[in-house]
Motif scaffolding. Sequence first.
Motif, short mmCIF file in Angstrom:
data_model
loop_
_atom_site.label_atom_id
_atom_site.label_comp_id
_atom_site.label_asym_id
_atom_site.label_seq_id
_atom_site.Cartn_x
_atom_site.Cartn_y
_atom_site.Cartn_z
N GLN A 133 135.64 -35.88 114.01
CA GLN A 133 136.35 -35.55 115.24
C GLN A 133 135.52 -35.90 116.47
O GLN A 133 136.05 -36.38 117.47
CB GLN A 133 136.74 -34.08 115.27
CG GLN A 133 137.87 -33.74 114.31
CD GLN A 133 138.12 -32.26 114.22
OE1 GLN A 133 137.21 -31.43 114.30
NE2 GLN A 133 139.39 -31.90 114.05
N LYS A 134 134.21 -35.67 116.39
CA LYS A 134 133.32 -36.02 117.51
C LYS A 134 133.33 -37.51 117.79
O LYS A 134 132.99 -37.95 118.89
CB LYS A 134 131.90 -35.54 117.24
CG LYS A 134 131.72 -34.06 117.35
CD LYS A 134 130.28 -33.66 117.05
CE LYS A 134 130.16 -32.15 117.05
NZ LYS A 134 128.82 -31.72 116.64
N HIS A 135 133.73 -38.30 116.81
CA HIS A 135 133.81 -39.75 116.96
C HIS A 135 135.26 -40.22 117.12
O HIS A 135 135.57 -41.39 116.85
CB HIS A 135 133.12 -40.43 115.77
CG HIS A 135 131.63 -40.26 115.81
ND1 HIS A 135 130.80 -41.12 116.47
CD2 HIS A 135 130.83 -39.28 115.31
CE1 HIS A 135 129.55 -40.71 116.36
NE2 HIS A 135 129.55 -39.59 115.66
N GLY A 136 136.13 -39.30 117.53
CA GLY A 136 137.49 -39.67 117.90
C GLY A 136 138.52 -39.68 116.81
O GLY A 136 139.66 -40.09 117.03
N VAL A 137 138.18 -39.25 115.61
CA VAL A 137 139.15 -39.24 114.51
C VAL A 137 140.05 -38.02 114.65
O VAL A 137 139.57 -36.90 114.82
CB VAL A 137 138.45 -39.25 113.13
CG1 VAL A 137 139.48 -39.20 112.00
CG2 VAL A 137 137.55 -40.48 113.00
N ASP A 138 141.36 -38.25 114.61
CA ASP A 138 142.34 -37.16 114.69
C ASP A 138 142.75 -36.73 113.30
O ASP A 138 142.95 -37.57 112.40
CB ASP A 138 143.58 -37.62 115.46
CG ASP A 138 143.32 -37.82 116.93
OD1 ASP A 138 142.65 -36.97 117.54
OD2 ASP A 138 143.79 -38.84 117.48
N PHE A 139 142.92 -35.43 113.10
CA PHE A 139 143.37 -34.87 111.83
C PHE A 139 144.69 -34.15 112.04
O PHE A 139 144.81 -33.32 112.95
CB PHE A 139 142.33 -33.90 111.27
CG PHE A 139 141.13 -34.59 110.69
CD1 PHE A 139 141.05 -34.86 109.34
CD2 PHE A 139 140.09 -35.00 111.52
CE1 PHE A 139 139.95 -35.52 108.81
CE2 PHE A 139 138.99 -35.65 111.00
CZ PHE A 139 138.92 -35.93 109.64
N TYR A 140 145.66 -34.48 111.20
CA TYR A 140 146.98 -33.87 111.25
C TYR A 140 147.29 -33.23 109.90
O TYR A 140 147.14 -33.87 108.86
CB TYR A 140 148.06 -34.91 111.54
CG TYR A 140 147.91 -35.58 112.88
CD1 TYR A 140 148.49 -35.03 114.03
CD2 TYR A 140 147.18 -36.77 113.00
CE1 TYR A 140 148.34 -35.64 115.26
CE2 TYR A 140 147.04 -37.38 114.24
CZ TYR A 140 147.61 -36.82 115.36
OH TYR A 140 147.47 -37.42 116.58
N LEU A 141 147.75 -31.99 109.93
CA LEU A 141 148.18 -31.32 108.71
C LEU A 141 149.71 -31.31 108.67
O LEU A 141 150.36 -30.96 109.67
CB LEU A 141 147.65 -29.89 108.63
CG LEU A 141 148.13 -29.08 107.42
CD1 LEU A 141 147.73 -29.75 106.11
CD2 LEU A 141 147.60 -27.66 107.49
N CYS A 142 150.26 -31.68 107.55
CA CYS A 142 151.70 -31.61 107.32
C CYS A 142 152.14 -30.16 107.42
O CYS A 142 151.68 -29.31 106.66
CB CYS A 142 152.01 -32.17 105.94
SG CYS A 142 153.70 -31.89 105.39
N GLY A 143 153.03 -29.86 108.36
CA GLY A 143 153.52 -28.49 108.53
C GLY A 143 154.30 -28.00 107.33
O GLY A 143 154.28 -26.80 107.02
N GLN A 144 154.96 -28.91 106.63
CA GLN A 144 155.73 -28.51 105.45
C GLN A 144 154.77 -28.07 104.33
O GLN A 144 155.01 -27.08 103.65
CB GLN A 144 156.64 -29.65 104.99
CG GLN A 144 157.58 -30.16 106.08
CD GLN A 144 158.45 -29.08 106.67
OE1 GLN A 144 159.24 -28.44 105.96
NE2 GLN A 144 158.31 -28.84 107.97
N SER A 145 153.69 -28.82 104.16
CA SER A 145 152.67 -28.43 103.17
C SER A 145 152.00 -27.13 103.58
O SER A 145 151.72 -26.27 102.73
CB SER A 145 151.62 -29.53 103.02
OG SER A 145 152.19 -30.70 102.46
#
Length: 183
Positions: A133-145
């Motif tokens: 994340q400090k290097h700009g990577v975005d993390f998304y969690l599936c709301g359905q999961s």
Amino acid sequence: MKMRKSCLLALLPLLALGQPAAAQMENFKAGPVFEEFGAIAPVETDQPLAQDTVFSIAFDVSTAAAPDKINRTIESAARFINMHVAAGVPEENIHLAVVVHGGAAFDLTNPEFFAAHKDGRKNASATAIAQLQKHGVDFYLCGQSAAAHGISKADLLPGVKMALSAMTAHALLQQQGYTINPF
């Protein structure tokens, strides 16, 4: 006895295959961006990368990390950055997103939630996620999961975003020019 000997003889070539592959891992070294994970090997390539190459890549993660290990696909995102920076692509030209769903959903949860749902174990992916994340990577969690596993936004690691679904996250990222990494 004759059958056992023939089975053993049939297995010998397979056993021999594992040894060279393990020995080759010594070719992998720390990368220029992430030194503790995302190791890379030098490659003499026939596909040159222009210095102005820009990548926008989405990684899809559904398989949970092995116990006490960084999630393999999350580590692949670090490897992607390390490889390409080492090859001369400016880090600011590398845009990555990691879309997580299924059993891997727990890999994005905070230490307390993770431990409560994983027999008191530590989330080995948490430090890598923070560094990515400090290097700009975005993390998304599936709301359905998340809903299926009883995970709320409050249970997530800092900076992890909740998406309506993994399908939605991928569709929106594709509209922003991201391609899906098939690995």
